[in-house]
Design an enzyme around this catalytic site. Structure first.
Site, PDB file in Angstrom:
ATOM      1  CE  LYS A  33      -3.900   2.446   1.831  1.00 40.04           C
ATOM      2  NZ  LYS A  33      -4.437   2.953   0.583  1.00 40.04           N
ATOM      3  CB  THR A  34       0.431   4.599  -1.452  1.00 38.98           C
ATOM      4  OG1 THR A  34       0.124   4.119  -2.753  1.00 38.98           O
ATOM      5  CG2 THR A  34       1.226   5.887  -1.554  1.00 38.98           C
ATOM      6  CB  CYS A 118      -1.490  12.924  -3.904  1.00 42.32           C
ATOM      7  SG  CYS A 118       0.164  13.512  -3.827  1.00 42.32           S
ATOM      8  CE  LYS A 152      -2.292   1.883  -9.966  1.00 45.21           C
ATOM      9  NZ  LYS A 152      -2.396   1.242  -8.651  1.00 45.21           N
ATOM     10  CG  ASN A 179      -4.791   5.030  -8.542  1.00 47.30           C
ATOM     11  OD1 ASN A 179      -5.719   4.646  -7.843  1.00 47.30           O
ATOM     12  ND2 ASN A 179      -3.644   5.449  -8.038  1.00 47.30           N
ATOM     13  CB  THR A 180      -9.688   4.551  -7.988  1.00 50.00           C
ATOM     14  OG1 THR A 180      -8.959   5.590  -7.340  1.00 50.00           O
ATOM     15  CG2 THR A 180      -9.438   3.238  -7.271  1.00 50.00           C
TER      16      THR A 180
HETATM   17  C1  DHB Z   1      -5.812   5.824  -1.779  1.00 52.19           C
HETATM   18  C2  DHB Z   1      -6.546   5.561  -2.913  1.00 52.19           C
HETATM   19  C3  DHB Z   1      -5.921   5.568  -4.144  1.00 52.19           C
HETATM   20  O1  DHB Z   1      -6.592   5.298  -5.288  1.00 52.19           O
HETATM   21  C4  DHB Z   1      -4.559   5.850  -4.226  1.00 52.19           C
HETATM   22  O2  DHB Z   1      -3.959   5.876  -5.410  1.00 52.19           O
HETATM   23  C5  DHB Z   1      -3.837   6.092  -3.088  1.00 52.19           C
HETATM   24  C6  DHB Z   1      -4.474   6.065  -1.874  1.00 52.19           C
HETATM   25  C7  DHB Z   1      -6.435   5.858  -0.462  1.00 52.19           C
HETATM   26  O3  DHB Z   1      -7.569   6.330  -0.338  1.00 52.19           O
HETATM   27  O4  DHB Z   1      -5.809   5.440   0.537  1.00 52.19           O
END
Ligand code: DHB
Length: 306
Positions: A33-34, A118, A152, A179-180
């Site tokens: 996770k990021t 972001c 990404k 991504n979303t």
């Molecule tokens: C989150 C969602 C994402 O699509 C992303 O690229 C990074 C973080 C999140 O809400 O944690």
């Protein structure tokens, strides 16, 4: 087969499934996770909404921050039987540079994914929505590590292929997408935003056609490998992404329904590609089943379930 960042918690899965997870790990590389430089709580609940054929999430990047990740998550992720990709996001290029430099020093980590979704605090622009911002982020970080850099891409850009081309020219080794997609849901009674974070990101089968088109277009715009994802649930879906130009594919939202989905989709894809290309069938994975703690092999003295 990879996982989409943030869609499979390998540390929680290890706790649930024990060492069986390591014996039948569902992915060929694991994407974390990021992480961000500073620790984050994430968004207030609710963080999820199920939409027809998809999911909207507004998690808000909860994470322990760089130091917390290196101290407590990395040792656990380093025990996974596959190469580790660490996803990083900076709110400025300086932050991103520090993350890449520090993560780049760790030999447990094989590759770095730059999550450029972001807003940049200096310009207000979403880095990944703008080719020039993306190029600057990659140019800044490229000299700081010898590890491969994956960028990404966000689907919320006017021309993802222009962003991909900018990332490639600046030295990215691969791009991953999608991504979303931005989305929202309203509370059924009050009609105010349902998600604590207001809006969120749509994923799952609902976005597959969008993802397929973007992978197809981006793969024709760059020479570096493209990692395709977005609503992949079956080997047939994965085969479509490969045909569209993806060098590798990832399973994301489907892992929430079935934590062994990555292995299942990879097996199905192997059968399809072998039969289409006339290769003998040799399944890569034993059938992977992770139905829950009940199916776990009984813990023995030397098997510690963390
Ligand atoms: C989150 C969602 C994402 O699509 C992303 O690229 C990074 C973080 C999140 O809400 O944690």
């Amino acid at each position: 087969m990879l996982n989409g960042s943030g869609t499979f918690d390998a540390i929680a899965a290890r706790r649930t499934f024990g060492d069986e997870l390591l014996e039948r790990f569902p992915f060929d590389a694991f994407v974390s996770k990021t992480i961000t430089l500073a620790p984050r709580q994430g968004n207030p609940p609710p963080r999820l909404w199920e939409t027809p054929a998809g999911l909207i999430n507004s998690i808000g990047l909860p994470n322990k921050g760089l130091e917390g990740f290196l101290a407590s998550d990395l040792p656990e992720l380093a025990e996974l039987p596959v190469p580790l990709v660490v996803s990083v996001m900076g709110f400025s290029r300086d932050e991103l540079a520090e993350l890449v430099e520090r993560v780049g020093q760790r030999e447990e980590i094989a590759l770095i994914e730059l999550n450029v979704s972001c807003p940049n605090v200096e310009t207000g622009l979403v880095m990944g929505a703008d080719p020039a911002e993306t190029a600057r982020a990659v140019e800044r970080t490229r000299p700081l590590t010898e590890k491969p850099l994956i960028v990404k891409l966000t689907p919320n850009a006017a021309e993802p292929q222009a962003v991909a081309a900018a990332a490639a020219s600046a030295g990215a080794d691969a791009v991953s997408l999608i991504n979303t997609l931005k989305g929202m849901a309203l509370h059924p009674r009050t009609r105010s935003p349902w998600l604590g974070g207001g809006s969120g990101g749509v994923s799952g089968p609902a976005v597959r056609a969008v993802a397929l088109e973007q992978v197809y277009t981006v793969a024709r715009a760059v020479e570096i490998p493209v990692i395709g994802m977005g609503g992949i649930q079956t080997g047939r879906h994965a085969a479509d992404f490969i045909a569209a130009g993806a060098a590798a594919v990832a399973v994301g939202t489907e892992s929430f329904r079935d934590p062994a989905a990555g292995a299942r989709v990879a097996d199905e894809l192997g059968v399809i590609l072998c039969s289409e290309r006339g290769f003998p069938l040799r399944p890569r994975h034993r059938p992977a089943r992770m139905d829950g703690p009940d199916r776990k092999t009984p813990a023995t003295g030397d098997k510690t379930v963390k």
